[in-house]
Design an enzyme around this catalytic site. Sequence first.
Site, mmCIF file in Angstrom:
data_model
loop_
_atom_site.group_PDB
_atom_site.id
_atom_site.type_symbol
_atom_site.label_atom_id
_atom_site.label_comp_id
_atom_site.label_asym_id
_atom_site.label_seq_id
_atom_site.Cartn_x
_atom_site.Cartn_y
_atom_site.Cartn_z
ATOM 1 N N ILE A 103 0.837 -1.189 0.000
ATOM 2 C CA ILE A 103 0.000 0.000 0.000
ATOM 3 C C ILE A 103 0.880 1.250 0.000
ATOM 4 C CG2 ILE A 103 -0.209 -0.048 2.534
ATOM 5 C CD1 ILE A 103 -3.107 1.023 2.181
ATOM 6 N N CYS A 104 0.389 2.300 -0.645
ATOM 7 C CA CYS A 104 1.027 3.612 -0.639
ATOM 8 C C CYS A 104 2.454 3.533 -1.198
ATOM 9 C CB CYS A 104 0.993 4.172 0.788
ATOM 10 S SG CYS A 104 1.529 5.882 0.972
ATOM 11 N N GLY A 105 3.425 4.083 -0.493
ATOM 12 C CA GLY A 105 4.799 4.134 -0.986
ATOM 13 C C GLY A 105 5.405 2.782 -1.282
ATOM 14 N N THR A 107 4.088 0.549 -2.968
ATOM 15 C CA THR A 107 3.828 0.230 -4.370
ATOM 16 C C THR A 107 4.948 0.758 -5.261
ATOM 17 O OG1 THR A 107 2.461 2.214 -4.749
ATOM 18 C CG2 THR A 107 1.327 0.189 -4.042
ATOM 19 N N ALA A 154 -2.742 -0.975 -3.237
ATOM 20 C CA ALA A 154 -3.727 0.056 -2.910
ATOM 21 C C ALA A 154 -3.010 1.372 -2.685
ATOM 22 C CB ALA A 154 -4.530 -0.329 -1.667
#
Length: 200
Positions: A103-105, A107, A154
């Site tokens: 999720i977030c960074g 990714t 996500a």
Amino acid sequence: MNSTRTVHLAVYDTFADWETGHTTAHLRQNGFDVRTVGPTTDPVTTMGGVRIQPDLALADLDQEDSALLILTGANLWDAGDDLAPFAAKARTFLDAGVPVAAICGATAGIAREGLLDDRDHTSAVSFYLAATGYKGGERYREADAVTDGDLITAGPTEPVAFAREVFAKLGVYEGEKLDAWYRLFHDSDASAFEILNAES
């Protein structure tokens, strides 16, 4: 299929506290053991200033002992290569058929590792991942969360959708109950409570 009931949560300095609370809390309530994995076993400090003592160091994490690796967002993902070993571990997990949820960074971290080049995925925005130089732009999806095979992705504003995908992957909730869980925690739909808590 991996039969272990242990999920590993990656923790490191600047870890984004809000992104995995729904996921880990409901995994614990449904019979999973959540173990934290740090760069070492030295304490780390989250973005919110919470100190966490990792259960084990990344070097000691074996995918055969895990049902899932969760990679959380953190400022460090975009500040250098300190967290690159976690992305490399994600490759090891996926190669072994063990799911990874990013999720977030995180990714961006796995994009740099090449793990999004041939998988459908999402993130905060497409140009955030494009800045990594990865080759998977055509597989980017405008969605709250995306599951492609054993990889879940996500963006930072979708902790509930992220949790929903994890629960679906691990069979924590299914069908009507999975939908009810999402409606309760994402939409504040009180009618979903009774469905979620009904006897199976």
